[in-house]
Design an enzyme around this catalytic site. Structure first.
Site, short mmCIF file in Angstrom:
data_model
loop_
_atom_site.label_atom_id
_atom_site.label_comp_id
_atom_site.label_asym_id
_atom_site.label_seq_id
_atom_site.Cartn_x
_atom_site.Cartn_y
_atom_site.Cartn_z
N ASN A 284 -46.53 46.44 -32.83
CA ASN A 284 -47.54 46.39 -33.77
C ASN A 284 -47.77 44.98 -33.86
O ASN A 284 -47.33 44.20 -34.57
CB ASN A 284 -47.26 46.99 -34.93
N ALA B 111 -52.22 41.35 -37.20
CA ALA B 111 -53.53 40.60 -37.24
C ALA B 111 -53.78 39.93 -35.74
O ALA B 111 -54.94 39.70 -35.25
CB ALA B 111 -53.64 39.66 -38.17
N ARG C 13 -61.73 51.12 -40.21
CA ARG C 13 -61.80 49.81 -41.32
C ARG C 13 -62.81 48.60 -40.73
O ARG C 13 -63.78 49.10 -40.15
CB ARG C 13 -60.33 49.12 -41.14
N GLU D 216 -48.93 50.28 -27.88
CA GLU D 216 -49.48 49.69 -29.07
C GLU D 216 -49.50 50.64 -30.26
O GLU D 216 -49.93 51.76 -30.06
CB GLU D 216 -51.07 49.23 -28.82
N TYR E 132 -51.37 51.44 -46.01
CA TYR E 132 -50.20 51.37 -45.16
C TYR E 132 -49.01 51.98 -45.81
O TYR E 132 -47.93 52.21 -45.15
CB TYR E 132 -49.88 49.88 -45.15
N ARG F 158 -47.77 46.16 -51.38
CA ARG F 158 -49.27 46.19 -51.60
C ARG F 158 -50.03 47.10 -50.66
O ARG F 158 -49.27 47.37 -49.73
CB ARG F 158 -49.59 44.90 -52.13
N HIS G 240 -50.74 51.06 -34.55
CA HIS G 240 -51.38 50.64 -35.70
C HIS G 240 -50.87 51.72 -36.94
O HIS G 240 -51.29 52.75 -36.58
CB HIS G 240 -52.67 50.22 -35.71
N PRO H 246 -47.66 39.57 -37.83
CA PRO H 246 -47.65 38.85 -39.06
C PRO H 246 -47.90 39.83 -40.37
O PRO H 246 -48.72 40.72 -40.27
CB PRO H 246 -48.81 37.91 -38.99
N ASN H 247 -47.11 39.44 -41.39
CA ASN H 247 -47.22 40.16 -42.62
C ASN H 247 -46.83 41.44 -42.78
O ASN H 247 -46.72 42.05 -43.90
CB ASN H 247 -48.85 40.15 -43.25
#
Ligand code: CA2
Length: 151
Positions: free
Chosen positions: A76, A79, A109, A100, A25, A20, A102, A12-13
């Site tokens: 990836n 969330a 973070r 996996e 990112y 942004r 990221h 998601p996202n």
């Protein structure tokens, strides 16, 4: 000629990548990442299928379909990494190698990003290498699949 096929799945996202939070990112879009993955696939002789969804059930359905269609998965989960036992179970059920990825270094973070349900079912994890992490994951996947084919 490809020797194996890999599903690159995005959660998601990630469709908003490049719009942004460039400090976290970077400025590349998801289309740019798809292009990077397809170029890496050509170089590594891997057929790459690149998908993104904001819906957990869609990601799980794609994973179920991948059972008979692909040799490995680069994911990836965004969330859902930190929340989804269902995605971890789907990855475990299909019995294919999983890497996996990221983009950001989740360990630098917030604490809630430090735990991943997916890591326990992944062969490898690439974190904090920006979008290059996808290319590194495909390189690793090519090595794993070649080693398995040679056994
Ligand atoms: O660092 C990563 O790749 C993450 O998987 C990205 C997820 C985050 O929830 C994970 O903790 C770490 C967030 C994806 C949303 O990405 C956006 C990028 C730019 C603008 C808006 C969202």
């Amino acid at each position: 000629m490809t020797f194996a096929s890999v599903l690159v799945l995005n959660g998601p996202n990630l469709n908003l990548l490049g719009t942004r939070e460039p400090a976290i990112y970077g400025s590349e879009t998801l289309d740019d990442v798809a292009r990077l993955c397809r170029d890496a696939g050509e170089r590594l002789d891997l057929a790459v299928d690149f998908c993104q969804s904001n819906a957990e059930h869609q990601l799980i359905d794609w994973l179920h379909a991948a059972r008979t269609k692909v040799d490995g998965i680069v994911i990836n989960p965004a969330a859902f990494t930190h929340t989804s036992v269902a995605i971890a179970d789907a990855l475990s059920a299909i019995q294919k190698p999983v890497i996996e990825v990221h983009i950001s270094n989740v360990h630098r973070r917030e604490a809630f990003r430090h735990h991943s349900y997916v890591s326990a079912v992944a062969e490898g994890i690439i974190v904090g290498c920006g979008t290059q992490g996808y290319v590194l994951a495909l390189e690793r996947m090519a090595t794993l699949l070649k080693n398995r084919a040679a056994k």
